[in-house]
Design a protein around this motif. Structure first.
Motif, mmCIF file in Angstrom:
data_model
loop_
_atom_site.group_PDB
_atom_site.id
_atom_site.type_symbol
_atom_site.label_atom_id
_atom_site.label_comp_id
_atom_site.label_asym_id
_atom_site.label_seq_id
_atom_site.Cartn_x
_atom_site.Cartn_y
_atom_site.Cartn_z
ATOM 1 N N PHE A 177 0.860 -1.180 0.000
ATOM 2 C CA PHE A 177 0.000 0.000 0.000
ATOM 3 C C PHE A 177 0.899 1.234 0.000
ATOM 4 C CE2 PHE A 177 -3.326 -2.648 2.224
ATOM 5 C CZ PHE A 177 -4.295 -2.525 1.239
ATOM 6 N N MET A 178 0.394 2.310 -0.584
ATOM 7 C CA MET A 178 1.043 3.615 -0.476
ATOM 8 C C MET A 178 0.056 4.583 0.169
ATOM 9 S SD MET A 178 2.866 3.939 -4.244
ATOM 10 C CE MET A 178 4.282 4.961 -3.828
ATOM 11 N N VAL A 179 0.567 5.425 1.066
ATOM 12 C CA VAL A 179 -0.254 6.475 1.680
ATOM 13 C C VAL A 179 0.038 7.751 0.896
ATOM 14 C CG1 VAL A 179 -0.820 7.690 3.814
ATOM 15 C CG2 VAL A 179 -0.055 5.307 3.901
ATOM 16 N N LEU A 180 -0.859 8.085 -0.003
ATOM 17 C CA LEU A 180 -0.612 9.165 -0.962
ATOM 18 C C LEU A 180 -1.363 10.441 -0.592
ATOM 19 C CD1 LEU A 180 -0.871 7.172 -4.323
ATOM 20 C CD2 LEU A 180 1.205 7.821 -3.080
ATOM 21 N N TYR A 181 -0.716 11.585 -0.881
ATOM 22 C CA TYR A 181 -1.319 12.906 -0.649
ATOM 23 C C TYR A 181 -1.265 13.689 -1.959
ATOM 24 C CZ TYR A 181 -2.912 16.536 2.616
ATOM 25 O OH TYR A 181 -3.670 17.450 3.302
ATOM 26 N N SER A 182 -2.266 14.506 -2.179
ATOM 27 C CA SER A 182 -2.290 15.369 -3.357
ATOM 28 C C SER A 182 -1.132 16.363 -3.311
ATOM 29 C CB SER A 182 -3.613 16.134 -3.409
ATOM 30 O OG SER A 182 -3.535 17.215 -4.316
ATOM 31 N N LYS A 183 -0.290 16.395 -4.333
ATOM 32 C CA LYS A 183 0.835 17.337 -4.342
ATOM 33 C C LYS A 183 0.325 18.777 -4.371
ATOM 34 C CE LYS A 183 5.166 18.623 -6.595
ATOM 35 N NZ LYS A 183 4.877 20.074 -6.580
ATOM 36 N N THR A 184 -0.736 19.016 -5.142
ATOM 37 C CA THR A 184 -1.309 20.364 -5.230
ATOM 38 C C THR A 184 -1.687 20.879 -3.846
ATOM 39 O OG1 THR A 184 -2.160 19.970 -7.458
ATOM 40 C CG2 THR A 184 -3.202 21.735 -6.201
ATOM 41 N N LEU A 185 -2.343 20.030 -3.057
ATOM 42 C CA LEU A 185 -2.783 20.441 -1.722
ATOM 43 C C LEU A 185 -1.642 20.387 -0.706
ATOM 44 C CD1 LEU A 185 -6.266 18.660 -1.676
ATOM 45 C CD2 LEU A 185 -5.710 21.014 -2.342
ATOM 46 N N PHE A 186 -0.726 19.460 -0.880
ATOM 47 C CA PHE A 186 0.434 19.348 0.014
ATOM 48 C C PHE A 186 1.286 20.611 -0.054
ATOM 49 C CE2 PHE A 186 4.677 17.768 1.239
ATOM 50 C CZ PHE A 186 4.373 17.041 2.379
ATOM 51 N N ASP A 187 1.436 21.155 -1.247
ATOM 52 C CA ASP A 187 2.262 22.351 -1.441
ATOM 53 C C ASP A 187 1.680 23.583 -0.742
ATOM 54 O OD1 ASP A 187 4.066 20.908 -2.912
ATOM 55 O OD2 ASP A 187 3.341 21.581 -4.875
ATOM 56 N N ARG A 188 0.400 23.519 -0.382
ATOM 57 C CA ARG A 188 -0.246 24.646 0.299
ATOM 58 C C ARG A 188 -0.091 24.563 1.822
ATOM 59 N NH1 ARG A 188 -6.018 24.368 -2.996
ATOM 60 N NH2 ARG A 188 -5.145 24.654 -5.106
ATOM 61 N N LEU A 189 0.441 23.448 2.311
ATOM 62 C CA LEU A 189 0.597 23.263 3.756
ATOM 63 C C LEU A 189 1.870 23.940 4.251
ATOM 64 C CD1 LEU A 189 -0.249 19.448 4.010
ATOM 65 C CD2 LEU A 189 -1.825 21.378 4.280
ATOM 66 N N SER A 190 1.892 24.263 5.533
ATOM 67 C CA SER A 190 3.118 24.809 6.123
ATOM 68 C C SER A 190 4.145 23.685 6.258
ATOM 69 C CB SER A 190 2.814 25.377 7.511
ATOM 70 O OG SER A 190 2.507 24.334 8.432
ATOM 71 N N GLY A 191 5.398 24.055 6.457
ATOM 72 C CA GLY A 191 6.438 23.059 6.632
ATOM 73 C C GLY A 191 6.167 22.150 7.815
ATOM 74 N N GLU A 192 5.612 22.725 8.898
ATOM 75 C CA GLU A 192 5.303 21.933 10.091
ATOM 76 C C GLU A 192 4.194 20.929 9.792
ATOM 77 O OE1 GLU A 192 5.752 25.115 9.997
ATOM 78 O OE2 GLU A 192 7.459 25.480 11.335
ATOM 79 N N GLU A 193 3.199 21.352 9.020
ATOM 80 C CA GLU A 193 2.106 20.443 8.667
ATOM 81 C C GLU A 193 2.608 19.306 7.775
ATOM 82 O OE1 GLU A 193 -1.870 23.241 8.629
ATOM 83 O OE2 GLU A 193 -0.396 23.529 7.031
ATOM 84 N N GLN A 194 3.457 19.627 6.822
ATOM 85 C CA GLN A 194 4.020 18.606 5.945
ATOM 86 C C GLN A 194 4.827 17.584 6.738
ATOM 87 O OE1 GLN A 194 6.258 20.781 3.016
ATOM 88 N NE2 GLN A 194 4.450 21.363 1.827
ATOM 89 N N LYS A 195 5.656 18.086 7.650
ATOM 90 C CA LYS A 195 6.483 17.185 8.468
ATOM 91 C C LYS A 195 5.597 16.292 9.346
ATOM 92 C CE LYS A 195 10.434 17.083 11.656
ATOM 93 N NZ LYS A 195 9.854 16.071 12.550
ATOM 94 N N ALA A 196 4.539 16.858 9.883
ATOM 95 C CA ALA A 196 3.636 16.083 10.731
ATOM 96 C C ALA A 196 2.998 14.944 9.946
ATOM 97 C CB ALA A 196 2.552 16.989 11.317
ATOM 98 N N LEU A 197 2.633 15.193 8.710
ATOM 99 C CA LEU A 197 2.040 14.142 7.884
ATOM 100 C C LEU A 197 3.029 13.002 7.650
ATOM 101 C CD1 LEU A 197 0.042 16.268 5.290
ATOM 102 C CD2 LEU A 197 -0.930 14.551 6.825
ATOM 103 N N PHE A 198 4.258 13.340 7.316
ATOM 104 C CA PHE A 198 5.286 12.302 7.111
ATOM 105 C C PHE A 198 5.540 11.526 8.414
ATOM 106 C CE2 PHE A 198 6.705 14.592 3.201
ATOM 107 C CZ PHE A 198 6.762 13.500 2.346
ATOM 108 N N ASP A 199 5.711 12.262 9.513
ATOM 109 C CA ASP A 199 6.012 11.622 10.794
ATOM 110 C C ASP A 199 4.873 10.706 11.231
ATOM 111 O OD1 ASP A 199 8.398 12.982 10.845
ATOM 112 O OD2 ASP A 199 7.765 14.473 12.330
ATOM 113 N N CYS A 200 3.642 11.164 11.078
ATOM 114 C CA CYS A 200 2.493 10.391 11.561
ATOM 115 C C CYS A 200 2.165 9.227 10.634
ATOM 116 C CB CYS A 200 1.282 11.308 11.740
ATOM 117 S SG CYS A 200 1.519 12.516 13.084
ATOM 118 N N ALA A 201 2.450 9.364 9.346
ATOM 119 C CA ALA A 201 2.289 8.223 8.440
ATOM 120 C C ALA A 201 3.280 7.128 8.802
ATOM 121 C CB ALA A 201 2.481 8.670 6.987
ATOM 122 N N ALA A 202 4.486 7.531 9.246
ATOM 123 C CA ALA A 202 5.499 6.556 9.679
ATOM 124 C C ALA A 202 5.058 5.848 10.960
ATOM 125 C CB ALA A 202 6.839 7.255 9.896
#
Length: 335
Positions: free
Chosen positions: A237-262
């Motif tokens: 399985f892959m846990v995928l996020y929309s790049k268009t919407l991901f690019d609108r997130l803050s750096g902290e939000e992006q990091k949280a998504l990666f950390d929490c997916a892990a």
């Protein structure tokens, strides 16, 4: 004096926490899944949800939609690419038309065990594939587990490459899967999953291939006698996020998504493997004859399907297939 110092430290910590959480916006992230909430993916999503709540002060929330409620995996992934949906947890197989390199995970007898799979997916090869995803409008947050596929049939134990010969086996409508079973001499028959039980019951086909949990919950033990632990395919399985919407997130939000997916990955893999063992035990209890494949015969099976790897190169990409082979050789210590 000590009391004042302690109060100052507590105050500073509170300000730091408030500052960090200020980098998070109130948002509800929709997550599409083709599986049901009882699947181990549900356990992973639960952990990921709790992790995001902790990191964001409750501002980032996941809203899961199960059983394809937002459309099939491919449809949901296309919604991510267009920026109309945030997340999807999907097997790699349906996405080959979007990124042909993902077909590398359909190659037969790719991994001998979970340790190899984890080593590849969490290592350089996994990163190589993930780095290609933004080019097609997607961000891969993490690789989760879909499980090894194994063979059942009503004729005989399959213990060596020659045992596949002549078996009528239902496979997914997937060119690499079809080529794999034809190469080892089986009669590969593509068929919709909902038709498989009846076809096995009427002997229109001899066998099918799926992970233990699917074999168990589908009650194939009622119409199949033999289960061979072939581990012939592992599509993650892959846990995928929309790049268009991901690019609108803050750096902290992006990091949280990666950390929490892990974090979700750890729980999802653990539950998936425990459930697989439970299902295998139940299949044996239900009377199925289970046979393991010796390392020597698994090596022979891998050798027998080498032509599939060569034929897949023009479609998947020669560099990707070669990189996978090199990564596996490194893990196995044969370099």
């Amino acid at each position: 004096m000590i009391k004042k110092t302690l109060l100052a430290a507590v105050g500073a910590l509170a300000l730091m926490t408030a500052g960090a959480q200020a980098q998070f916006a109130e948002r509800t992230i929709r997550v599409s899944n083709g599986v049901n909430a009882e699947h181990p993916v549900g356990n992973g999503i639960k952990v990921m949800t709790e992790c995001l709540a902790n990191k964001s002060g409750g501002k980032m929330k996941l809203q899961a939609f199960w059983g394809g409620a937002l459309g099939g995996d491919l449809q949901a992934t296309q919604a991510l690419r267009s920026g109309t949906q945030e997340m999807v947890v999907t097997s790699t197989s349906p996405l080959i038309g979007i990124l042909p390199d993902l077909g590398v995970f359909d190659l037969p007898f790719l991994f001998a065990n979970e340790k190899e799979a984890d080593g590849i997916l969490d290592g350089e090869l996994g990163k190589y594939i993930s780095d290609k995803m933004p080019g097609v409008g997607l961000i891969n947050l993490s690789y989760w587990e879909n499980g090894f596929r194994n063979l059942t049939n009503s004729k005989k134990p399959v213990e060596k490459p020659e045992d596949f010969a002549g078996l009528k086996v239902r496979v997914m409508q997937n060119n690499i899967f079809l080529d794999t079973f034809k190469t080892v001499g089986a009669n590969a028959i593509p068929m919709a999953f909902q038709e498989v039980f009846a076809a096995l019951e009427t002997k229109a086909i001899d066998g099918q291939e799926n992970p233990f949990v699917t074999i168990d919950t589908s009650k194939f033990y009622e119409v199949q006698r033999f289960l061979s632990v072939t581990r012939h395919a592992y599509t993650p399985f892959m846990v995928l996020y929309s790049k268009t919407l991901f690019d609108r997130l803050s750096g902290e939000e992006q990091k949280a998504l990666f950390d929490c997916a892990a974090e979700g990955q750890k729980e999802q893999r653990k539950v998936s493997r425990a459930l697989g063992e439970q299902s295998l035990a139940n299949l044996q209890k239900q009377g199925m004859r289970i046979n393991l494949i010796s390392p020597e015969q698994q090596a022979r099976m891998r050798e027998a399907v080498k032509p599939v790897y060569e034929r897949a190169k023009p479609v998947v990409g020669a560099e990707t297939v070669d990189r996978m082979n090199a990564a596996l050789a490194k893990i196995r210590g044969t370099n």
